[in-house]
Design a protein around this motif. Structure first.
Motif, PDB file in Angstrom:
ATOM      1  N   THR B 655       0.863  -1.182   0.000  1.00 19.11           N
ATOM      2  CA  THR B 655       0.000   0.000   0.000  1.00 19.11           C
ATOM      3  C   THR B 655       0.898   1.230   0.000  1.00 19.11           C
ATOM      4  N   ILE B 656       0.625   2.141  -0.918  1.00 25.65           N
ATOM      5  CA  ILE B 656       1.359   3.414  -0.906  1.00 25.65           C
ATOM      6  C   ILE B 656       0.662   4.304   0.112  1.00 25.65           C
ATOM      7  N   VAL B 657       1.319   4.557   1.217  1.00 30.24           N
ATOM      8  CA  VAL B 657       0.661   5.334   2.270  1.00 30.24           C
ATOM      9  C   VAL B 657       0.901   6.825   2.095  1.00 30.24           C
ATOM     10  N   LYS B 658       1.960   7.176   1.374  1.00 28.48           N
ATOM     11  CA  LYS B 658       2.263   8.588   1.211  1.00 28.48           C
ATOM     12  C   LYS B 658       3.087   8.738  -0.065  1.00 28.48           C
ATOM     13  N   PHE B 659       2.698   9.685  -0.905  1.00 29.94           N
ATOM     14  CA  PHE B 659       3.506   9.957  -2.086  1.00 29.94           C
ATOM     15  C   PHE B 659       3.645  11.467  -2.217  1.00 29.94           C
ATOM     16  N   SER B 660       4.876  11.956  -2.082  1.00 31.30           N
ATOM     17  CA  SER B 660       5.133  13.397  -2.115  1.00 31.30           C
ATOM     18  C   SER B 660       5.973  13.712  -3.346  1.00 31.30           C
ATOM     19  N   ALA B 661       5.455  14.591  -4.169  1.00 35.39           N
ATOM     20  CA  ALA B 661       6.127  14.896  -5.440  1.00 35.39           C
ATOM     21  C   ALA B 661       6.349  16.395  -5.544  1.00 35.39           C
ATOM     22  N   VAL B 662       7.602  16.782  -5.706  1.00 33.38           N
ATOM     23  CA  VAL B 662       7.910  18.200  -5.911  1.00 33.38           C
ATOM     24  C   VAL B 662       8.629  18.327  -7.253  1.00 33.38           C
ATOM     25  N   ASP B 663       7.997  19.041  -8.170  1.00 34.40           N
ATOM     26  CA  ASP B 663       8.511  19.152  -9.536  1.00 34.40           C
ATOM     27  C   ASP B 663       8.936  20.582  -9.834  1.00 34.40           C
ATOM     28  N   ASP B 664       9.934  20.689 -10.691  1.00 31.45           N
ATOM     29  CA  ASP B 664      10.347  21.990 -11.218  1.00 31.45           C
ATOM     30  C   ASP B 664      10.043  21.993 -12.711  1.00 31.45           C
ATOM     31  N   PHE B 665       8.914  22.593 -13.040  1.00 30.27           N
ATOM     32  CA  PHE B 665       8.497  22.677 -14.445  1.00 30.27           C
ATOM     33  C   PHE B 665       8.784  24.060 -15.017  1.00 30.27           C
ATOM     34  N   GLY B 666       9.640  24.832 -14.338  1.00 27.98           N
ATOM     35  CA  GLY B 666       9.798  26.216 -14.742  1.00 27.98           C
ATOM     36  C   GLY B 666       8.515  26.953 -14.423  1.00 27.98           C
ATOM     37  N   LYS B 667       8.186  27.945 -15.222  1.00 26.76           N
ATOM     38  CA  LYS B 667       6.947  28.700 -15.022  1.00 26.76           C
ATOM     39  C   LYS B 667       5.744  27.785 -15.228  1.00 26.76           C
ATOM     40  N   VAL B 668       4.782  27.895 -14.365  1.00 19.47           N
ATOM     41  CA  VAL B 668       3.546  27.128 -14.484  1.00 19.47           C
ATOM     42  C   VAL B 668       2.440  28.080 -14.938  1.00 19.47           C
ATOM     43  N   ILE B 669       1.743  27.706 -16.004  1.00 17.34           N
ATOM     44  CA  ILE B 669       0.681  28.576 -16.531  1.00 17.34           C
ATOM     45  C   ILE B 669      -0.606  28.366 -15.736  1.00 17.34           C
ATOM     46  N   ASN B 670      -1.019  27.082 -15.604  1.00 12.55           N
ATOM     47  CA  ASN B 670      -2.253  26.773 -14.879  1.00 12.55           C
ATOM     48  C   ASN B 670      -1.964  25.658 -13.882  1.00 12.55           C
ATOM     49  N   PRO B 671      -1.783  26.010 -12.603  1.00 10.23           N
ATOM     50  CA  PRO B 671      -1.394  24.993 -11.618  1.00 10.23           C
ATOM     51  C   PRO B 671      -2.395  23.842 -11.514  1.00 10.23           C
ATOM     52  N   MET B 672      -3.664  24.139 -11.687  1.00 13.57           N
ATOM     53  CA  MET B 672      -4.675  23.079 -11.589  1.00 13.57           C
ATOM     54  C   MET B 672      -4.453  22.018 -12.670  1.00 13.57           C
ATOM     55  N   ILE B 673      -4.202  22.483 -13.883  1.00 12.62           N
ATOM     56  CA  ILE B 673      -3.994  21.552 -14.989  1.00 12.62           C
ATOM     57  C   ILE B 673      -2.672  20.807 -14.809  1.00 12.62           C
ATOM     58  N   VAL B 674      -1.649  21.517 -14.373  1.00 12.75           N
ATOM     59  CA  VAL B 674      -0.342  20.877 -14.169  1.00 12.75           C
ATOM     60  C   VAL B 674      -0.436  19.785 -13.098  1.00 12.75           C
ATOM     61  N   GLU B 675      -1.133  20.090 -12.010  1.00 13.81           N
ATOM     62  CA  GLU B 675      -1.305  19.058 -10.975  1.00 13.81           C
ATOM     63  C   GLU B 675      -2.016  17.837 -11.548  1.00 13.81           C
ATOM     64  N   GLY B 676      -3.021  18.078 -12.370  1.00 10.52           N
ATOM     65  CA  GLY B 676      -3.735  16.958 -12.984  1.00 10.52           C
ATOM     66  C   GLY B 676      -2.820  16.098 -13.834  1.00 10.52           C
ATOM     67  N   PRO B 735      10.548  32.108 -24.183  1.00  9.36           N
ATOM     68  CA  PRO B 735      10.070  33.363 -23.586  1.00  9.36           C
ATOM     69  C   PRO B 735       9.119  33.167 -22.415  1.00  9.36           C
ATOM     70  N   LEU B 736       8.462  32.003 -22.325  1.00  6.12           N
ATOM     71  CA  LEU B 736       7.552  31.778 -21.206  1.00  6.12           C
ATOM     72  C   LEU B 736       8.282  31.211 -19.987  1.00  6.12           C
ATOM     73  N   GLY B 737       9.517  30.734 -20.181  1.00  7.96           N
ATOM     74  CA  GLY B 737      10.247  30.113 -19.066  1.00  7.96           C
ATOM     75  C   GLY B 737       9.695  28.763 -18.670  1.00  7.96           C
ATOM     76  N   VAL B 738       8.991  28.112 -19.609  1.00 11.98           N
ATOM     77  CA  VAL B 738       8.280  26.866 -19.303  1.00 11.98           C
ATOM     78  C   VAL B 738       9.103  25.649 -19.721  1.00 11.98           C
ATOM     79  N   LYS B 739       8.792  24.485 -19.099  1.00 11.71           N
ATOM     80  CA  LYS B 739       9.571  23.278 -19.403  1.00 11.71           C
ATOM     81  C   LYS B 739       8.729  22.081 -19.873  1.00 11.71           C
ATOM     82  N   GLY B 740       7.497  21.959 -19.375  1.00 11.87           N
ATOM     83  CA  GLY B 740       6.690  20.782 -19.733  1.00 11.87           C
ATOM     84  C   GLY B 740       6.484  19.880 -18.541  1.00 11.87           C
ATOM     85  N   CYS B 741       5.290  19.275 -18.473  1.00 10.97           N
ATOM     86  CA  CYS B 741       4.934  18.526 -17.258  1.00 10.97           C
ATOM     87  C   CYS B 741       4.228  17.218 -17.519  1.00 10.97           C
TER      88      CYS B 741
END
Lengths: 157, 788
Positions: B655-676, B735-741
């Motif tokens: 059983t995975i009891v805890k999963f913590s993920a911290v990502d560096d995607f550069g600039k995030v345009i829409n955090p809700m979509i990125v989290e999804g 120019p957006l400073g973005v990386k992809g997620c």
């Protein structure tokens, strides 16, 4: 040899001649043109074809149209209000980003509405177990769980 | 004036249609005169086709036609091409065996295409398909890549009698051997990166119409990159002029790589639509998806890491055998090479790395990119080695990573890539805090008192997104450009339609791209709509794969926006009788600097389309610009995942009891979509680690895991709720400073989960475990050790 099937779908009486082997989901999609109900697996495992028959969520890929004779069927197209306002469960999916590609979504929403009727304030575990019969490959379920929890509360008012 | 939209959790524009059943997927399209196609597929993994008899099928009610490989050959239909040429260590090009859309003389995997039956209805076509009589002479089959290379193994293709497509290498072998010679410690692992079956919930589908009126075709297809589909199909297979073929990828129900490719079915229905002068539709049943969608992964790897006495990495040596399946799928050849070996530096300063890959044909479905595509395999190699090395050297697994992190950028790795930016310590610190690593020992003790085994595992991944630039990729064998195109069409009243070559099939581009445009122009997001997925509307597009859409497609849009604003300034200067150099654009308004004179964006747009007061002698009317963007480098998203598992030793259940993920995607345009996107990626990664494993019977080559009963994609109660966060080092070259997620979760999760499981079992002597770590395999591992 064709047979005649008649039922009520989204409040409208419908009737058609179909081959006896015609699945209910085929009848809904191909004969009625209601393509919001999807086919994802043909084997009653993914739940993309979930509709309501006489108020209960069922998988329309695993029964033939004849079995729904005289039934009251509701598909995803019949869930929002006539003026287009989303049902509280649909609104909760939107608010909580409970959908991505949208393919499993109609089945998820139909199952969730039925589940919420008996679970106005579900726990996370109850929601996850209730989703046993609905597969999603996009969302990882995280936001679907949040959406159904919120949607159930909204439905309970 | 509007609030900034970049970084805002805007609800999705596309949701209403999906929530109300108004989406339009390929199978929803029914054309006048529609006919239906069913494919006759090989039941054998390897067989000669002695004869195919169509007569009975052709006489069946409602059957319109039956076509076989002979019919296609007679019509000079070509084979399916491969888009990347790999040159081997011997200097020779890879072996490219013919890949006919319908088998010619031989079938090479279960599900291989033998014939197509077209009928008035799907039922008629199915009944007809049952009546096609194929006489096979079964041949011995081989499904395992290492066995396929052995002497005496059945040969699939005449041009590759040893079943080898290529042996390819990257890195300085001599320098690596020297590093190993002086190592204080070497960690060695041998493992299989399990074969996966993508299983987008929408099965593949294609519906083609031919019009005699203008000799043109329209193909609706569940596809991630309609322009590439058209280019490959017209130029390489059907020999049609591109302007006579329109490809539409309407709503597409998930792709994950599996809908990038040009498939046999797409070609066959398009060709058949002309023979019959009627639209021909094929929709896969799920069982067809299992046998015929391109699979992912399937590496057998021997990996070694050399260290000094303090755990500093001195060198890495990797030998991989990659299973390509029976034929080369569209991008198969670059996945276990260009997208794999180049990522083996991970987040670390390993000074020398050597990787050798042998790619092999077997009697299995073709293997190609699946979410992550080479990068999950590389991350698994690096992060399993690093974690195991820490345990062997009795170092803290976070500490060994810190000792080796890259800290100065730009950083040139020994495997060709140049990382522009990153901050690996920041994501690791954040993930450890979020996962309460400090409290783990206490939780492990508490679990032990309940008879349960707890484990904690890390994965610090790096990803390379937006493969580029085209000229370098071309020098490495790419047979396509890797740019993206975008167009901004400003309407006379100031609303905007954006046309993008990036296709969306769940990613929410209609919202994210609208945010970018509305933010830059200072317009309400309701004034901006995004159009994609239709070659008749979009100027060009390389499509969506490899987490490239925001970094490459988004930048093309920004470049077009820059041109819109530049032209708008010229128009505004004229309207306000000011010098162009004095015009500033500020969130929806053109202003004359230092004055109160201004013109709204809509006024300028109107002037462009009703050019009564307009510099017609110097400027064309209209406000419509496009741009192509070819990146100068990859982007390098990175992150740290901490996974905590609890294992029941009596049942083997993890059983995975805890999963913590911290990502560096550069600039995030829409955090809700990125989290999804991260949630979905993590779940596919957890699926690879715990539940998903494609199996072929080693003797018969039958697909054993051919349904959702036998191949377990995660269900809601197989996965936890996730804890997510981001850190931000903006990409330096867009120019957006973005990386992809899009792929991050699937890249990092398998190693994190397996590191956690092996941590829980380490004290019992279980050093490694194969994916998927099902309850059965974990139980066996525990009880084999106990029995010993």
């Amino acid at each position: 040899m064709a047979v005649r099937v008649s039922m009520t779908v989204n409040g409208k009486a419908v009737s058609a001649e179909v081959e006896p082997r015609t699945l209910l989901v085929t009848f809904i999609r191909e004969h009625l043109g209601l393509t919001g109900t999807h086919v994802g697996c043909d084997t009653a495992q993914c739940g993309a074809c979930t509709i309501h028959m006489n108020g209960k969520a069922i998988k329309a890929c695993s029964m033939v149209a004849m079995q729904a004779q005289d039934a009251n069927v509701v598909t995803i197209e019949g869930v929002a209000k006539p003026d287009g306002t989303l049902h509280p469960m649909q609104a909760a999916f939107k608010e909580h980003h409970g959908l991505q590609c949208g393919f499993c979504t109609p089945g998820m929403v139909m199952n969730a509405i039925d589940f919420a009727k008996s679970h106005p304030n579900p726990s996370e575990q109850e929601v996850r177990e209730a989703l046993e019969g609905n597969l999603c490959r996009c969302t990882g379920y995280h936001n679907i769980v949040k959406a159904i929890t919120a949607g159930a509360k909204a439905m309970a008012g | 004036m509007n609030a900034p939209l970049i970084g805002a959790r805007i609800q999705r524009k596309e949701d209403y249609r999906f929530l109300t059943g108004s989406g339009q997927y390929t199978d929803d399209v029914v054309l006048p005169g529609q006919t239906y196609a069913v494919f006759v597929r090989s039941p054998h993994a390897h067989a000669k086709i002695k004869s195919i008899k169509k007569d009975k099928a052709l006489k069946a009610p409602g059957v319109l036609a039956v076509y076989t490989g002979e019919d296609l050959a007679a019509a000079k239909v070509g084979g399916l091409p491969c888009g990347w040429l790999i040159t081997g260590t011997d200097g020779q090009p890879m072996k490219e065996p013919p890949h006919p859309p319908l088998a010619q003389g031989k079938v090479r995997y279960v599900g291989d295409h033998v014939a197509v039956v077209v009928g008035e209805s799907i039922e008629a076509a199915r009944d007809g398909a049952e009546l096609v009589e194929v006489d096979y002479e079964a041949l011995p089959a081989v499904v395992d890549a290492t066995k396929a290379m052995q002497k005496g193994a059945p040969a699939l293709h005449d041009i590759a009698p040893d079943n080898k497509c290529y042996t390819w290498a990257l890195g300085d072998k001599a320098a690596v051997d020297a590093a190993f010679a002086k190592a204080a410690h070497v960690t060695k692992l041998e493992f299989v990166n399990n074969r996966l079956i993508p299983n987008a919930i929408e099965p593949r589908a294609a519906n083609a119409r031919y019009s005699r009126a203008d000799d043109s075709y329209t193909l609706y297809v569940a596809n991630q990159n309609p322009h590439v589909e058209r280019l490959l199909m017209t130029a390489f297979v059907l020999g049609l002029p591109e302007h006579k073929v329109r490809v539409v990828a309407p709503d597409v129900g998930g792709g994950f790589g599996s809908k990038i490719y040009l498939y046999a079915e797409d070609v066959v229905v398009t060709w058949a639509s002309r023979q019959l002068a009627r639209p021909v539709k094929w929709t896969a049943e799920r069982s067809e998806s299992f046998v015929s969608d391109a699979h992912g992964r399937d590496h057998h790897t021997l990996a070694e890491l050399a260290m000094d006495k303090d755990g500093r990495f001195l060198g890495m040596r990797v030998h991989t055998t990659a299973n390509l399946g029976a034929y080369l799928s569209t991008f198969a050849s670059c996945i276990p090479t260009i997208l794999y070996a180049t990522l083996l530096a991970g987040q670390y300063t390993t000074p020398v790395i050597y990787c050798e890959v042998t790619a092999v044909f077997t009697n299995t479905a073709p293997v190609d990119a699946y979410r992550g595509a080479g990068r999950p395999e590389a991350t698994y190699v690096v992060e399993r080695l690093v974690e195991t090395a820490a345990r062997e050297m009795k170092l803290d697994p976070a500490e060994i990573r810190r000792r080796n992190f890259i800290r100065t950028f730009p950083y040139q790795t020994p495997v060709a890539l140049m990382y522009d930016t990153g901050n690996y310590e920041a994501t690791l610190d954040a993930a450890m805090n979020m996962g309460d690593v400090a409290g783990f020992a206490r939780r492990k003790e508490e679990a032990a008192r309940r008879g349960k085994l707890r484990g904690l595992g890390y994965a610090c991944y790096i990803e390379a997104c937006g493969i580029a630039p085209s000229n370098i990729a071309g020098a490495l064998g790419a047979r396509a450009g890797l740019f993206e195109a975008g167009e901004i069409r400003v309407h006379p009243t100031g609303s905007v339609t954006v046309f993008t070559g990036s296709h969306a099939h769940g990613q929410g581009h209609e919202t994210t791209f609208a945010q970018v445009v509305a933010d830059r122009l200072g317009l309400p997001i309701e004034s901006v709509d995004v159009v994609h997925g239709d070659t008749s509307k979009i100027l060009f597009g390389m499509g969506t794969y490899g987490s490239r859409s925001i970094a490459v497609g988004g930048t093309a849009i920004v470049k077009a926006l820059d041109k819109i604003i530049a032209k708008g300034k010229k128009i505004a200067a004229h309207l306000m009788e000011a010098a162009e150099s004095d015009i500033e654009y500020d969130r929806g308004v053109f202003k004359v600097a230092g004055t109160d004179k201004q013109k709204a964006f809509g006024e300028v747009a109107f002037a462009a389309y009703v050019p009564h007061n307009y510099p017609l002698d110097k400027l064309e009317p209209g406000l419509n610009e496009n741009a192509f963007y070819d990146p100068t480098n990859f982007t390098f998203p990175a992150g740290s995942y901490v996974c905590e598992v609890e294992i029941d030793p009596d049942t083997g259940k993890t059983t995975i009891v805890k999963f913590s993920a911290v990502d560096d995607f550069g600039k995030v345009i829409n955090p809700m979509i990125v989290e999804g996107q991260v949630h979905g990626g993590l779940t596919q990664g957890i699926g690879q680690a715990l539940t998903e494993g494609c199996r072929y019977d080693p003797e018969t080559g039958q697909l054993v895991t051919g349904s959702f009963t036998d191949y377990c994609i995660p269900r809601a109660d197989d996965v936890p709720s996730y804890q997510l966060d981001t850190r931000e080092t903006p990409c330096t070259h867009n120019p957006l400073g973005v990386k992809g997620c899009g792929e991050a979760g699937a890249i990092g999760a398998p190693a994190a989960v397996m590191n956690a499981i092996t941590d829980a079992l380490w004290s019992m002597g279980v050093k490694d475990l194969a994916m998927p770590a099902t309850s059965e395999s974990v139980w066996r591992a525990i009880h084999m050790k106990r029995a010993a």
